[in-house]
Design an enzyme around this catalytic site. Structure first.
Site, PDB file in Angstrom:
ATOM      1  CB  THR D  46      -0.766  -0.049   1.363  1.00 21.80           C
ATOM      2  OG1 THR D  46      -1.713  -1.064   1.262  1.00 21.80           O
ATOM      3  CG2 THR D  46      -1.924   1.295   1.406  1.00 21.80           C
ATOM      4  CG  HIS D  49      -0.835   0.720  -4.505  1.00 25.99           C
ATOM      5  ND1 HIS D  49      -0.673   0.320  -5.527  1.00 25.99           N
ATOM      6  CD2 HIS D  49      -1.088  -0.646  -3.419  1.00 25.99           C
ATOM      7  CE1 HIS D  49      -0.969  -1.163  -5.721  1.00 25.99           C
ATOM      8  NE2 HIS D  49      -1.259  -1.566  -4.598  1.00 25.99           N
ATOM      9  CG  HIS D  69      -0.629   0.495   7.212  1.00 23.84           C
ATOM     10  ND1 HIS D  69      -0.013   1.136   5.959  1.00 23.84           N
ATOM     11  CD2 HIS D  69      -0.579  -0.868   6.994  1.00 23.84           C
ATOM     12  CE1 HIS D  69      -0.060   0.232   5.065  1.00 23.84           C
ATOM     13  NE2 HIS D  69      -0.321  -1.077   5.744  1.00 23.84           N
ATOM     14  CB  CYS D  99     -17.337   4.340  13.794  1.00 25.20           C
ATOM     15  SG  CYS D  99     -18.642   3.289  13.606  1.00 25.20           S
ATOM     16  CB  CYS D 102     -21.363   1.377  12.260  1.00 22.41           C
ATOM     17  SG  CYS D 102     -20.000  -0.097  12.186  1.00 22.41           S
ATOM     18  CB  CYS D 113     -16.023  -0.249  11.129  1.00 26.16           C
ATOM     19  SG  CYS D 113     -16.329   1.413  11.424  1.00 26.16           S
ATOM     20  CB  ILE D 181       0.016 -11.455   3.373  1.00 22.93           C
ATOM     21  CG1 ILE D 181       0.094  -9.882   3.795  1.00 22.93           C
ATOM     22  CG2 ILE D 181      -1.196 -12.041   3.930  1.00 22.93           C
ATOM     23  CD1 ILE D 181      -0.809  -8.962   3.637  1.00 22.93           C
ATOM     24  NE  ARG D 206       6.516 -11.522  -4.462  1.00 22.64           N
ATOM     25  CZ  ARG D 206       5.354 -10.899  -4.503  1.00 22.64           C
ATOM     26  NH1 ARG D 206       4.297 -11.333  -5.104  1.00 22.64           N
ATOM     27  NH2 ARG D 206       5.385  -9.694  -4.176  1.00 22.64           N
ATOM     28  CG  LEU D 268      -5.901 -10.733   2.443  1.00 20.50           C
ATOM     29  CD1 LEU D 268      -5.844 -10.843   3.929  1.00 20.50           C
ATOM     30  CD2 LEU D 268      -4.452 -10.349   2.039  1.00 20.50           C
ATOM     31  N   GLY D 269      -6.177 -11.171  -1.492  1.00 23.91           N
ATOM     32  CA  GLY D 269      -5.455 -10.307  -2.375  1.00 23.91           C
ATOM     33  C   GLY D 269      -6.695  -9.667  -3.117  1.00 23.91           C
TER      34      GLY D 269
END
Lengths: 352, 352, 352, 352
Positions: D46, D49, D69, D99, D102, D113, D181, D206, D268-269
């Protein structure tokens, strides 16, 4: 509220039996709280324990206390951080206030929070004109739900939690003990597609109510041969699900006796003494599952309950046997002790 | 086999203590059966009950009986309808023979069949050169699995069934009672991603084995403060999963005492007497789940076990303490009673 | 039966469109089979595929074939090994015959057996006076269940399997496609405690039936803004459960569009072409669960269905639009093609 | 910190490709927040990106932004309401801030969320000397866990969430796509008792890492016949669990092709385009379950991850291919683009 800093409330004033109805200050509330004007509240067996000042109450309750943990009303004021409810909303509340920080809270099991406090037991409750509730615990009620039903979501939630704690559609159920939560359980099981419901209860008045709740079979464990009856009706297999609401040791043992191999025994009624079980035959060889049921799932149970009520799937009228002004609280206690009432709803304020 | 119509076998000949090793006819088999030449068999506590002719045995066993329900071997012959195994296959078997027609069998819970019979208990078993097994119950063993391990899939399956009867990855586990199934449970829990494993066992020899199985903590319930220790290691929360393998009433109560709120108590050990439980505090307020564990899931447990063994995730060597010819069966019984053996493997036939 | 070796049956005689009603030999049966005298059978969309000889039929069906896989009747004869049913029993059957030996069969997932054969598709079926069924697949019907309902347990079972493939109590449901299985799904969801049911269907006749089945909201995906409507009624959250019964690519995509974050999409309708999905937004970010639903769980679904019918929780009358003698089978095919019928029941034998 | 109001940070300053390392003010924090001094942070796809300013980034990111993150560090300061962590604690954080109000948050599904914001994407992140984190999202790390491992709990948590989203013990797994991952997933599956793990990845570097992570079989989908290989190794049954980490349409289709009947496909990808699926054969007839996986369960996944790391069940060393000072962030971006690195860890502050 603004004009008057005081309100009518039931007060457990001292460490002794009884309670009085008198004026107390309207509760203060914080930035994350709502203040709710109580429209109706209902009386729980716990309130009678507090009133009668039994062993449990002596160990748990710190007077003075305003009891009451089943109610509905309208939001009167909200703290400055509150965003999910506003003045005038019709609401009830989950009165188990979870800490949000313990292991259980962090994995989504807040209903068994290690540090729970209960409003109406450990802090001021709803037998009053106003009650303070943290925003997180306020539950907005669909407008289609009647006030009296809205006042008893707490015990109805116990029944929903119990019945939906495993598969119920197509399964036979024995509800053992037909106090209010047992009676609600009959309705919830039927509404959720259960096969036949067996209601088992020694008190005649409660058995009558169980019939009105449309249990398929209503049995008196003192005079009926419960096991023989159940086995005959289930082709010798036994019942799939036991919803144990009595807390009575003998009744619990009977539950284990009639549950089928691989069945579920959900225990909600609180035994006051230890219970001796034949674990080998009743649990292990049977491959049975036993669940302790506590409170309501926060807030999955509430959403389920809301849907069942909103779509009209639950008729709870037979359970509501008495209605009276809050000021007659002591009469309510007498009615509860009589064994001839089930759910008693009280209404605070001058208009009642 | 063809040359000889007789075979060596352990025979419980009469309704009295003891057993003898002698020649008996090779079992007949039907169109849907396989006849298996036993390579190795292992001794279970149940076999000791039969040998010693205790109360349970007197009520259940009908002599003459060839006992033995844990074994492996090669298929010698198959009936004409058999398609899933063939002569020479390396196999073991699920010795609980389900009826296939009761409610439990029809919903995929054959391990708690209402009409189960157990080979080696209710019919001829595996302490013999040959044993007859219905095709449905024969289990093909991966070639990579050692013979000795293959002989004890039945009790290993009990451990796999217990540990995998709920979530285990990332969860703390207390194994109570470190007989063979308890010891296997330690290995299975670790192999399936458990957090710390607490092994609790009063017998010193067994505690040593628990250490060899790599339990993180090995406790003596007689001399250690188990609860204090567990609470300290779990930040006051308690353990997630109790695998109760002892059948001892006191130990069971301790299990309920140290399980966390919302935890799981899986009961496999059979108490010989009723057990008195504080259901209110130990189950209901805790929101605990109690499971009776019986046998092995047919055949999910077997597939899980096969995968764990085939990928080398289980080291069971410490549990196998004794090996001897089948003809020394009585010596095996003595060793078992000594409390200084764990799993004893016997080998039938002249070659041993 | 004994007097006459022939019976009336629908026969797909050749690899071409059409079918004829004529006399054929009464089926033989084996030691593990029952022979059932058919009382009523119902017509499925699959029967129309076979009749019209479409691509799927050309690849799957080997004429001559007696089709028909939804029926009820009485046991006429049983093979010598049969113990669980007897002459005269009122029965239906699971027509998916599982091999019992593949991985899926051995772990309790026989409904997705690798080697399944379907009676009425791969072997002789129930559009006849008699049908042979293996004992394992015969299902005894409670006497309280009406004959017409008993004839359509197969598609009703599809609905029960779909709706109960996850939690349903208290959950909103969108049923997409209101053919018979969709219509049944509305009834099953309501009977099992669902929140509001949204029925989505372009055909007007089917929408009328959906209203009769008491869907809370009936929408026409061609003219209504389904997403806007659903979002408004669910406070912007979306529906909890999608029961996809149409097999239509556009409809499937709409299902993914209206399911809530964390919701369930259960796919039963068979798309004839590949479907292009926005997996990122519709499945992954949503945390949705998608399930392929096939047949009925053996035999859990059948027990659930039996309980729902026996306790009177399902009103299926609106779905049964046509009844006719078996000999009018071709008329039934025409009615089915008209789009103005739903479930058509045929009755074999001279008495009809 | 007190002496200096500024700190080193990666800053995405403008709506254009690139990022700069410069001084910015130390973040302010509120009464319910902790301020954490970052010890190590790891780079995610990310972040690339955002750096390259692709379509997704242009639509989501509002410069200026401090990204990052995935990190660990020590609590430097806490707000006045904070009770669960204190200065000096070694911590990481869940950077998805839910939040709490919700529907999903209220039923324990905060990971999906409706109003989530992500620190490092929607607000200031961890590529800096200090980062502000709400108390609810701070995660205390066991002292036994190495700093580098502690810096990548976010992607490791994705792997744990995916692998443990259904049963894994005893089940075969195909990990499709061996970025970080995917590589973590191999380790997690093995640690949690999986049967054989198949790793499928076209990039040679990989694939080498997948071997180091001890996948049982490592396949190149471009040159190997994956389906044939998988079917042979699984006796023609297919794999039980697909962990789809590539987001590549072709790879996703292959996953559906090799999953067994009744198997699980966990996605997940993130595919950048729509994917065309044969839902009839790949999902419906197969009775498959497809799951969208998003983030990490709050906070169940974190507890599971903690246990796996603390008991030494995960060797993640092969995945960490690069380490560098935070100031070399742009070099990190180049390394990531090369396809020859996997996880890159950066260290802020003068000491690096």
């Amino acid at each position: 509220m603004a004009e008057s800093a005081v309100m009518e409330a039931v007060v457990k004033a001292t460490a002794a039996p009884g309670a009085e109805v008198r004026e107390v200050p309207v509760p203060e509330f914080g930035a994350d709280d709502g203040l709710v004007k109580v429209k109706a509240a209902s009386i729980c067996g716990t309130d009678l324990h507090i009133y009668e000042w039994d062993n449990w109450a002596q160990n748990r309750i710190k007077p003075p206390l305003v009891p009451g943990h089943e109610f509905c009303g309208h939001v009167a004021k909200v703290g400055k951080n509150v965003t999910s409810v506003k003045e005038g909303d019709f609401v009830s509340a989950e009165m188990h206030v979870a800490c949000g920080k313990c292991f259980q809270c962090r994995i989504g099991e807040a209903h068994i929070c290690q540090n729970v406090t209960i409003l109406g037991v450990d802090g001021p409750g709803a037998f009053a004109e106003y009650v303070r509730i943290p925003e997180s615990n306020i539950w907005k009620i669909d407008a289609s739900i009647p006030v009296d039903y809205a006042s008893l979501l707490d015990p109805l939630g116990n029944a929903v939690h119990t019945i939906l704690a495993g598969e119920i559609a197509g399964r036979t159920v024995a509800v053992i003990g037909c106090g209010p939560i047992g009676l609600f359980s009959i309705a919830v099981a039927r509404a959720c597609g259960s096969a036949e419901v067996f209601a088992i209860e020694p008190n005649e008045h409660r058995r009558e109510l169980a019939k009105k709740m449309k249990a398929d079979y209503v049995l008196n464990p003192v005079t009926d041969n419960v096991k023989e009856f159940v086995m005959e009706k289930t082709d010798g297999t036994g019942v799939d699900v036991i919803a144990e609401m009595s807390g009575n040791g003998k009744a619990i043992k009977q539950g284990f006796d009639i549950v089928r191999m691989g069945g579920r025994v959900s225990l909600l009624g609180i035994p006051s003494n230890a219970v001796t079980l034949d674990l080998a035959n009743d649990v292990i060889f049977k491959g049975a599952v036993v669940q302790g049921i506590n409170g309501r799932l926060m807030y999955k149970t509430w959403f389920q309950m809301n849907a069942l009520l909103k779509t009209g799937k639950l008729d709870l009228d037979p359970v509501i046997t008495d209605r009276m002004p809050l000021r007659d609280f002591s009469k309510g206690m007498e009615r509860l002790k009589s064994g001839e009432s089930s759910k008693i709803i009280v209404y605070p304020g001058a208009s009642n």
